[in-house]
Write an enzyme that holds these catalytic residues in place. Structure first.
Site, PDB file in Angstrom:
ATOM      1  N   ASP A  31     -49.233  82.223  61.392  1.00  5.56           N
ATOM      2  CA  ASP A  31     -49.946  80.998  61.743  1.00  5.56           C
ATOM      3  C   ASP A  31     -50.699  81.193  63.052  1.00  5.56           C
ATOM      4  O   ASP A  31     -51.815  80.731  63.219  1.00  5.56           O
ATOM      5  CB  ASP A  31     -48.964  79.835  61.923  1.00  5.56           C
ATOM      6  CG  ASP A  31     -48.364  79.421  60.596  1.00  5.56           C
ATOM      7  OD1 ASP A  31     -48.757  80.013  59.561  1.00  5.56           O
ATOM      8  OD2 ASP A  31     -47.495  78.527  60.591  1.00  5.56           O
ATOM      9  N   ASP A  33     -51.932  83.971  64.377  1.00 10.57           N
ATOM     10  CA  ASP A  33     -53.146  84.767  64.209  1.00 10.57           C
ATOM     11  C   ASP A  33     -54.226  83.956  63.519  1.00 10.57           C
ATOM     12  O   ASP A  33     -55.409  84.061  63.837  1.00 10.57           O
ATOM     13  CB  ASP A  33     -52.855  86.046  63.418  1.00 10.57           C
ATOM     14  CG  ASP A  33     -52.095  87.050  64.279  1.00 10.57           C
ATOM     15  OD1 ASP A  33     -52.255  86.980  65.509  1.00 10.57           O
ATOM     16  OD2 ASP A  33     -51.352  87.872  63.726  1.00 10.57           O
ATOM     17  N   ASP A  35     -54.619  80.711  63.689  1.00 10.70           N
ATOM     18  CA  ASP A  35     -55.163  79.785  64.684  1.00 10.70           C
ATOM     19  C   ASP A  35     -56.136  80.469  65.630  1.00 10.70           C
ATOM     20  O   ASP A  35     -57.146  79.897  66.024  1.00 10.70           O
ATOM     21  CB  ASP A  35     -54.036  79.151  65.503  1.00 10.70           C
ATOM     22  CG  ASP A  35     -53.239  78.172  64.667  1.00 10.70           C
ATOM     23  OD1 ASP A  35     -53.731  77.783  63.591  1.00 10.70           O
ATOM     24  OD2 ASP A  35     -52.119  77.812  65.086  1.00 10.70           O
ATOM     25  N   SER A  80     -60.921  57.056  31.080  1.00  7.34           N
ATOM     26  CA  SER A  80     -59.498  56.823  31.253  1.00  7.34           C
ATOM     27  C   SER A  80     -58.795  57.561  30.105  1.00  7.34           C
ATOM     28  O   SER A  80     -59.459  58.257  29.334  1.00  7.34           O
ATOM     29  CB  SER A  80     -59.395  55.315  31.214  1.00  7.34           C
ATOM     30  OG  SER A  80     -58.173  54.845  31.173  1.00  7.34           O
ATOM     31  N   LYS A 113     -49.039  65.037  33.812  1.00  3.21           N
ATOM     32  CA  LYS A 113     -49.926  63.964  34.273  1.00  3.21           C
ATOM     33  C   LYS A 113     -49.572  63.653  35.728  1.00  3.21           C
ATOM     34  O   LYS A 113     -48.606  62.951  36.018  1.00  3.21           O
ATOM     35  CB  LYS A 113     -49.764  62.716  33.396  1.00  3.21           C
ATOM     36  CG  LYS A 113     -50.805  61.654  33.687  1.00  3.21           C
ATOM     37  CD  LYS A 113     -50.786  60.570  32.602  1.00  3.21           C
ATOM     38  CE  LYS A 113     -51.927  59.578  32.743  1.00  3.21           C
ATOM     39  NZ  LYS A 113     -51.932  58.831  33.992  1.00  3.21           N
ATOM     40  N   GLU A 170     -56.501  65.752  40.686  1.00  2.96           N
ATOM     41  CA  GLU A 170     -55.729  64.648  41.225  1.00  2.96           C
ATOM     42  C   GLU A 170     -55.328  64.988  42.660  1.00  2.96           C
ATOM     43  O   GLU A 170     -54.825  66.077  42.915  1.00  2.96           O
ATOM     44  CB  GLU A 170     -54.486  64.481  40.336  1.00  2.96           C
ATOM     45  CG  GLU A 170     -53.889  63.113  40.358  1.00  2.96           C
ATOM     46  CD  GLU A 170     -54.619  62.069  39.499  1.00  2.96           C
ATOM     47  OE1 GLU A 170     -55.647  62.378  38.870  1.00  2.96           O
ATOM     48  OE2 GLU A 170     -54.132  60.934  39.492  1.00  2.96           O
ATOM     49  N   LYS A 285     -54.073  67.531  25.126  1.00  4.78           N
ATOM     50  CA  LYS A 285     -55.512  67.637  24.867  1.00  4.78           C
ATOM     51  C   LYS A 285     -55.767  68.588  23.713  1.00  4.78           C
ATOM     52  O   LYS A 285     -55.136  69.653  23.636  1.00  4.78           O
ATOM     53  CB  LYS A 285     -56.223  68.180  26.115  1.00  4.78           C
ATOM     54  CG  LYS A 285     -56.063  67.301  27.324  1.00  4.78           C
ATOM     55  CD  LYS A 285     -56.652  67.922  28.582  1.00  4.78           C
ATOM     56  CE  LYS A 285     -56.380  67.011  29.775  1.00  4.78           C
ATOM     57  NZ  LYS A 285     -56.703  67.643  31.058  1.00  4.78           N
ATOM     58  N   LYS A 309     -46.641  58.487  28.423  1.00 10.80           N
ATOM     59  CA  LYS A 309     -46.095  57.972  29.682  1.00 10.80           C
ATOM     60  C   LYS A 309     -44.574  57.969  29.649  1.00 10.80           C
ATOM     61  O   LYS A 309     -43.978  57.452  28.700  1.00 10.80           O
ATOM     62  CB  LYS A 309     -46.582  56.534  29.902  1.00 10.80           C
ATOM     63  CG  LYS A 309     -48.052  56.439  30.245  1.00 10.80           C
ATOM     64  CD  LYS A 309     -48.258  56.432  31.755  1.00 10.80           C
ATOM     65  CE  LYS A 309     -49.692  56.178  32.128  1.00 10.80           C
ATOM     66  NZ  LYS A 309     -49.990  54.934  32.750  1.00 10.80           N
ATOM     67  N   CYS A 403     -32.403  35.954  64.098  1.00  8.50           N
ATOM     68  CA  CYS A 403     -31.829  37.299  64.008  1.00  8.50           C
ATOM     69  C   CYS A 403     -30.351  37.227  63.605  1.00  8.50           C
ATOM     70  O   CYS A 403     -29.583  36.478  64.209  1.00  8.50           O
ATOM     71  CB  CYS A 403     -31.964  37.989  65.361  1.00  8.50           C
ATOM     72  SG  CYS A 403     -31.215  39.625  65.386  1.00  8.50           S
ATOM     73  N   CYS A 421     -37.221  40.709  65.610  1.00  9.00           N
ATOM     74  CA  CYS A 421     -36.409  40.022  66.598  1.00  9.00           C
ATOM     75  C   CYS A 421     -36.951  40.427  67.963  1.00  9.00           C
ATOM     76  O   CYS A 421     -36.959  41.601  68.307  1.00  9.00           O
ATOM     77  CB  CYS A 421     -34.939  40.444  66.486  1.00  9.00           C
ATOM     78  SG  CYS A 421     -33.985  39.950  67.929  1.00  9.00           S
ATOM     79  N   CYS A 427     -30.363  42.444  72.016  1.00 11.94           N
ATOM     80  CA  CYS A 427     -29.960  42.447  70.612  1.00 11.94           C
ATOM     81  C   CYS A 427     -29.291  43.799  70.308  1.00 11.94           C
ATOM     82  O   CYS A 427     -29.921  44.859  70.443  1.00 11.94           O
ATOM     83  CB  CYS A 427     -31.202  42.226  69.763  1.00 11.94           C
ATOM     84  SG  CYS A 427     -30.872  42.199  68.010  1.00 11.94           S
TER      85      CYS A 427
HETATM   86  P1  AMP Z   1     -55.029  56.335  33.436  1.00  7.72           P
HETATM   87  O1  AMP Z   1     -55.389  56.146  34.878  1.00  7.72           O
HETATM   88  O2  AMP Z   1     -53.645  55.909  33.092  1.00  7.72           O
HETATM   89  O3  AMP Z   1     -56.100  55.866  32.504  1.00  7.72           O
HETATM   90  O4  AMP Z   1     -54.966  57.901  33.224  1.00  7.72           O
HETATM   91  C1  AMP Z   1     -56.107  58.684  33.385  1.00  7.72           C
HETATM   92  C2  AMP Z   1     -55.965  59.455  34.654  1.00  7.72           C
HETATM   93  O5  AMP Z   1     -54.891  60.381  34.590  1.00  7.72           O
HETATM   94  C3  AMP Z   1     -57.152  60.323  34.917  1.00  7.72           C
HETATM   95  O6  AMP Z   1     -58.192  59.618  35.522  1.00  7.72           O
HETATM   96  C4  AMP Z   1     -56.597  61.346  35.842  1.00  7.72           C
HETATM   97  O7  AMP Z   1     -56.789  60.928  37.168  1.00  7.72           O
HETATM   98  C5  AMP Z   1     -55.097  61.332  35.603  1.00  7.72           C
HETATM   99  N1  AMP Z   1     -54.548  62.639  35.239  1.00  7.72           N
HETATM  100  C6  AMP Z   1     -53.465  63.188  35.842  1.00  7.72           C
HETATM  101  N2  AMP Z   1     -53.178  64.393  35.318  1.00  7.72           N
HETATM  102  C7  AMP Z   1     -54.099  64.640  34.387  1.00  7.72           C
HETATM  103  C8  AMP Z   1     -54.341  65.738  33.509  1.00  7.72           C
HETATM  104  N3  AMP Z   1     -53.537  66.826  33.502  1.00  7.72           N
HETATM  105  N4  AMP Z   1     -55.394  65.658  32.681  1.00  7.72           N
HETATM  106  C9  AMP Z   1     -56.196  64.565  32.676  1.00  7.72           C
HETATM  107  N5  AMP Z   1     -56.019  63.489  33.487  1.00  7.72           N
HETATM  108  C10 AMP Z   1     -54.987  63.518  34.323  1.00  7.72           C
HETATM  109 ZN    ZN Z   2     -31.712  40.171  67.498  1.00  8.46          ZN
END
Ligand code: AMP
Ligand code: ZN
Length: 662
Positions: A31, A33, A35, A80, A113, A170, A285, A309, A403, A421, A427
């Site tokens: 670290d 070096d 810096d 989304s 996710k 993300e 996907k 989810k 309090c 408080c 106190c």
């Molecule tokens: P939601 O906000 O529930 O509609 O979920 C969509 C969001 O999930 C996206 O906008 C991403 O920000 C997030 N996300 C997190 N991980 C992934 C991933 N591996 N692939 C795609 N989206 C992701």
């Molecule tokens: Zn007090």
């Protein structure tokens, strides 16, 4: 090498070191070096503004302030994701896909996710040009300067990247960093943040990028967008992104069937508790990009992807009572006492209720059946009330007005979520808390004295402020519960030893609201001694780098209070360090001279060498340049020696010759 080449060389090296450290997790220099290299570059850039580069590694520390974030339209819409919660949902989805594509031959990438804030980053010719939040999916806020401070985001790409593309990911705040931030906030008398996700997304919209730079943020990438991508599947895309220098977690998996998907889901539903960051599900996907294109989008989300989810771990139990804790700063925290219940492998008896607003919002009442969840926080929280199970005749919770410890009327200042408080000098939990803070490791670090003993000493009437610690005698301590001659001696010795603790730590130990470790260091360095600090006006204080109005006011208020002045005077006569110690040098024979060590040293370590240089008034630098006076070579010296010889202005020394210099 001319200046411009030198600057470019330094930038290249620093980009590489950043990548090694933050993306690969395998640093190749210390670290220190690092810096030094950074500092060298900063100095050169300051002297040569004509070589400005918007992606220089020096921008990682931030500093640029954005008053208003520009709204920018996304080149590719940020959709989304559709959500699923069960095996049936996933089976339906697969069926739909097979039907639409008219084939059963489909592969999937399963990814985690990440639960953070989504970001879209644009690169042109390997350079980061823009970063924009998701916003409404069509347009978002431009937060480029803040994103550049995140060390795992490459500013300059490597390898065979496309000339122009967007990448999505993300922004995350890993749990360890989040907890550390919260510990510091609490130590500074501030409210802790609620959860990592909101804190991450709030970090992107900070006006001062230097503040963003201080937060331990990460960026995990998962998708590239461009008109002509140099790959044909999602899995390849992830691989390529990694090769360009992006941080792409390795947990994704290419699978060929719904059973594999379910297995992945089941595995991560359990395993997620061992990840260093939070995920709220997995994303599945369709792997083939041609198939993705064929499937297309609904009004809201791609048809080719599906989020699964996880259910947050949530249980229901009965709220038995609410108690109110008083912290060191007087902040009141309501705590729910619950019928014990098993949650995520541990028995939970208490949950956080945060503050009066939260209680009112939930309309939570004693006797209610409540839902408790565990998120990234240490203490679980109440997220909902089963109102249908409410017992008849229950009354809304009345927040306390006085309090619970000292009966003083509570105050709540505008903009503060918490009640306080105000009776800080009498106190009990505040008085004890202040002394406990004073003796803590990062403050006066008093060995032989623990938090419980402090409470005991206070209850016995032996101490009422931390300054009283210095009056304690063995004779007073020995008769106390669980004390003996030996422990009394240790205590007294520990207290005496604290007289040697440096001023900056003493300043932190005083427990001035908002004066945490870092601020204490800044103030100690700037004012050098307590008198100068006590004399500083509000305006003076605000002019100190990184000291804002809030801190300045708090410092001023602390020293304007007579009782505090009396405590300071008492500490002063006890012999506490109230001055920054100027390092005494062994000599100044090396004054104004710069040194660099290279090769394998046999007579001393590198650290010792640096120490010797500094002790004699010299400086070490980390690269061969025209600023270097001496290069000390150990065994097998390489490129640095060659460079120095080529420069012709550097004196080359052996280790023995170096020692003789001293
Ligand atoms: P939601 O906000 O529930 O509609 O979920 C969509 C969001 O999930 C996206 O906008 C991403 O920000 C997030 N996300 C997190 N991980 C992934 C991933 N591996 N692939 C795609 N989206 C992701
Ligand atoms: Zn007090």
């Amino acid at each position: 090498m001319n200046i411009s080449e030198h600057i470019n060389q330094l930038r290249k090296e620093l980009h590489q070191h950043n990548y090694n450290y933050y993306v690969l997790d395998t640093p190749t220099i210390s670290d220190y070096d690092f810096d030094m290299l950074l500092k060298e570059l900063q100095e050169l850039e300051a002297k040569h503004p004509e070589f400005y580069d918007a992606n220089s590694p020096t921008l990682r520390v931030g500093g640029e302030v954005t008053k208003n974030f520009n709204t920018v339209k996304h080149r590719y819409r940020m959709y989304s994701l559709d959500n699923s919660y069960s095996k049936e949902d996933l089976l339906d989805w697969e069926k739909r896909i097979h039907k639409l594509l008219d084939t059963d031959d489909v592969q999937y990438t399963c990814e985690l996710k990440y639960d953070g804030a989504s970001i879209n980053i644009t690169y042109e010719n390997g350079q980061l040009v823009r970063a924009v939040t998701r916003g409404d999916g069509f347009e978002g806020d431009e937060v480029t300067t803040n994103i550049k401070t995140i060390k795992s985001v490459p500013l300059q790409l490597q390898g065979d990247y496309p000339a122009s593309f967007d990448i999505r990911g993300e922004i995350m705040l890993p749990l360890a960093g989040f907890q550390k931030m919260n510990e510091e906030r609490v130590a500074n008398g501030e409210d802790p943040y609620m959860n990592p996700r909101n804190t991450a997304s709030g970090s992107l919209k900070l006006q001062d990028s230097a503040e963003t730079a201080k937060r331990p943020l990460e960026c995990y990438l998962y998708s590239l967008k461009s008109d002509n991508l140099p790959f044909t599947t999602q899995a390849e895309g992830l691989e390529k992104a990694r090769a360009y220098g992006f941080k792409v977690p390795k947990h994704s998996k290419l699978v060929g069937s719904i059973d594999d998907i379910l297995e992945y889901v089941a595995y991560w539903d359990v395993e997620r508790s061992n990840l260093p960051y939070e995920i709220d599900g997995v994303v599945i996907k369709v792997n083939n990009l041609a198939q993705q294109e064929e499937l297309g989008y609904t009004a809201k989300a791609p048809r080719w992807a599906m989020a699964y989810k996880f259910k947050a771990e949530r249980v229901s139990t009965v709220l038995k009572s609410i108690s109110y804790q008083v912290g060191r700063t007087g902040a009141i925290t309501p705590v729910a006492n619950l019928e014990p219940v098993l949650l995520a492998g541990t028995t939970v008896k208490r949950a956080s209720l945060h503050n009066a607003d939260q209680i009112a919002k939930l309309d939570v009442r004693v006797g209610d059946t409540v839902y408790v969840e565990k998120g990234g926080e240490i203490i679980p929280k109440i997220v909902d009330v089963a109102t249908e199970k409410r017992i008849e005749g229950s009354e809304p919770t009345q927040y306390i007005t006085h309090c619970p410890e000292c009966e003083t009327e509570l105050v709540r200042t505008e903009g503060d979520a918490k009640h306080y408080c105000p009776n800080e000098y009498e106190c009990a939990p505040q008085v004890i808390g202040k002394i406990q803070h004073y003796i803590s490791r990062k403050a006066l670090d008093i060995e032989g004295l623990g938090g419980e003993t402090v409470a005991l000493l206070y209850k016995e009437g032996l101490i009422t402020t931390y300054a009283d610690l210095y009056d304690l005698t063995e004779a007073q301590i020995i008769p106390l519960e669980r004390m003996a001659e030996k422990s009394a001696q240790n205590l007294i010795q520990g207290v005496a030893a604290s007289k040697k603790v440096a001023f900056e730590k003493v300043l932190f130990g005083l427990g001035i609201r908002y004066v945490g470790e870092t601020v204490a260091k800044k103030l100690a360095k700037h004012y050098k001694n307590i008198d100068a600090l006590m004399d500083a006006t509000q305006e003076d204080l605000e002019n100190v780098e990184e000291i804002g109005v809030k801190i300045a006011e708090s410092v001023r208020a602390f020293f304007d209070e007579e009782r505090n002045v009396a405590i300071i005077n008492k500490l002063r006569s006890a012999g506490i360090q109230f001055e920054t110690e100027e390092k005494e040098l062994a000599s100044n024979v090396l004054e104004g001279k710069t040194f660099l060590f290279t090769g394998k040293l046999t007579q001393f370590t590198r650290d010792a060498a640096k120490e010797m240089v500094e002790q004699n008034g010299g400086k070490t630098i980390s690269a061969v340049s025209s600023k270097l006076n001496y290069l000390v070579v150990g065994e097998k010296a390489g490129s640095k020696l060659k460079k120095a010889e080529a420069l012709g202005t550097v004196t080359i020394l052996t280790e023995t010759e170096f020692l003789e210099l001293l």
